[in-house]
Design an enzyme around this catalytic site. Structure first.
Site, mmCIF file in Angstrom:
data_model
loop_
_atom_site.group_PDB
_atom_site.id
_atom_site.type_symbol
_atom_site.label_atom_id
_atom_site.label_comp_id
_atom_site.label_asym_id
_atom_site.label_seq_id
_atom_site.Cartn_x
_atom_site.Cartn_y
_atom_site.Cartn_z
ATOM 1 N N LYS A 110 7.611 7.245 5.972
ATOM 2 C CA LYS A 110 6.298 6.755 5.559
ATOM 3 C C LYS A 110 6.308 5.250 5.788
ATOM 4 O O LYS A 110 7.056 4.514 5.149
ATOM 5 C CB LYS A 110 5.999 7.049 4.096
ATOM 6 C CG LYS A 110 4.614 6.519 3.695
ATOM 7 C CD LYS A 110 4.424 6.379 2.206
ATOM 8 C CE LYS A 110 3.149 5.572 1.940
ATOM 9 N NZ LYS A 110 2.957 5.281 0.510
ATOM 10 N N GLY A 171 -1.603 1.732 -7.301
ATOM 11 C CA GLY A 171 -1.432 1.664 -8.740
ATOM 12 C C GLY A 171 -2.659 1.268 -9.529
ATOM 13 O O GLY A 171 -2.596 1.156 -10.758
ATOM 14 N N ALA A 197 -2.849 6.259 -2.359
ATOM 15 C CA ALA A 197 -3.028 5.099 -3.242
ATOM 16 C C ALA A 197 -4.409 5.071 -3.886
ATOM 17 O O ALA A 197 -5.418 5.396 -3.261
ATOM 18 C CB ALA A 197 -2.788 3.786 -2.499
ATOM 19 N N GLY A 198 -4.411 4.676 -5.150
ATOM 20 C CA GLY A 198 -5.649 4.489 -5.891
ATOM 21 C C GLY A 198 -6.064 5.653 -6.762
ATOM 22 O O GLY A 198 -6.977 5.524 -7.582
ATOM 23 N N ALA A 219 1.508 8.758 -7.011
ATOM 24 C CA ALA A 219 2.686 8.573 -7.860
ATOM 25 C C ALA A 219 2.267 8.104 -9.243
ATOM 26 O O ALA A 219 2.427 8.806 -10.232
ATOM 27 C CB ALA A 219 3.658 7.584 -7.216
ATOM 28 N N THR A 220 1.705 6.890 -9.312
ATOM 29 C CA THR A 220 1.382 6.271 -10.593
ATOM 30 C C THR A 220 0.484 7.139 -11.456
ATOM 31 O O THR A 220 0.657 7.192 -12.681
ATOM 32 C CB THR A 220 0.707 4.904 -10.358
ATOM 33 O OG1 THR A 220 1.544 4.111 -9.525
ATOM 34 C CG2 THR A 220 0.482 4.171 -11.667
#
Length: 266
Positions: A110, A171, A197-198, A219-220
């Protein structure tokens, strides 16, 4: 439709694998490993998510360390995807990708090259440069990028196996800030588009799939949720529901009401 003989429906036997560089994945949810409160929680969240692949930041995790994320991945059977997180130049990204290839014996990577630590937004110039060079070296590149349809097209043209536009900054949990551009990227590209992301909650993941993305990476949203394991399960269901809704086809948006049943005649 229901099979009269077996009582099963098409939904019960639904097969719709994600295909990247010729490899099939049954889950369209890719997880990250950063931010989990403990390795035990991370392991349980990965299982609950149903993911088959998770990113690992090679600059932040020692491949030879004991009692680390590597033990979790071996325990859960989840495939690691080396990540160049923490890189700010193409040169750094190439060095990190090569480290991942040597340590994990995989040519998948990635690609993540950010412009600065404050925004963590992708650097388009360095990202494109790194992508082209990595492809030339035989890497299977999944490239993290801005929600720019032109840059996404260029990344696909240089040979990236998947393009990963952001929904919002890493994040931030702000969801998909520019759904129109995500739709344009989906329409333009012939390689898988993975929303990266986001994501803040399950509805964001479902929306990404409804917009036509092939998968979601997060992830977050899971690791820092109040209950990471429960949120992982929610994300799993959201991605599945969003994908099925996309394939089923939503009804058109109308300005005025439209009766679901026609009026009776006579």
């Amino acid at each position: 439709m229901t099979d009269a003989a077996t009582g099963t429906t098409r939904a019960d036997t639904f097969e719709d694998p994600l295909v990247i560089a010729g490899e099939k994945f049954h889950s369209r949810l890719i997880m990250g490993t950063g931010g989990a409160p403990s390795l035990h929680v991370l392991a349980d969240a990965l299982r609950a998510s149903g993911t088959e692949m998770t990113t690992v930041a090679m600059r932040r995790v020692d491949p030879n360390a004991q009692g680390s994320v590597w033990d979790v991945l071996r325990e859960t059977g989840v495939r690691p995807l080396p990540n160049t997180a923490g890189c700010f130049t193409a040169v750094d990204a190439l060095r990190t990708a090569r480290l991942g290839r040597e340590a994990l014996e995989t040519n998948w990577v990635k690609l993540e090259v950010v412009a600065d630590e404050r925004t963590l937004l992708p650097d388009p110039v360095e990202t494109l440069d790194a992508a082209e060079r990595l492809v030339d070296e035989g890497f299977v590149v999944l490239a993290y990028t801005n929600d720019d349809p032109v840059l996404a097209r260029r990344l696909a043209q240089v040979g990236c196996a998947a393009v990963m536009p952001l929904g919002a900054p890493i994040g931030s949990g702000m969801g998909i800030r520019n759904p129109h551009n995500i739709e344009l990227i989906v329409e333009e590209l012939d390689v898988p588009v993975i929303l990266d992301a986001g994501i803040g909650t399950a509805s964001d993941a479902a929306l990404a799939m409804e917009l036509g993305c092939d998968a979601v990476l997060l992830a977050t949203a899971v690791t820092r949720a109040q209950d990471p394991v429960l949120m992982a399960h929610a994300m799993r269901e959201a991605v599945s529901a969003g994908r099925r809704a996309r394939l089923a086809g939503r009804i058109p948006i109308r300005r005025y009401a439209h009766a679901s049943s026609p009026p009776r005649e006579g």
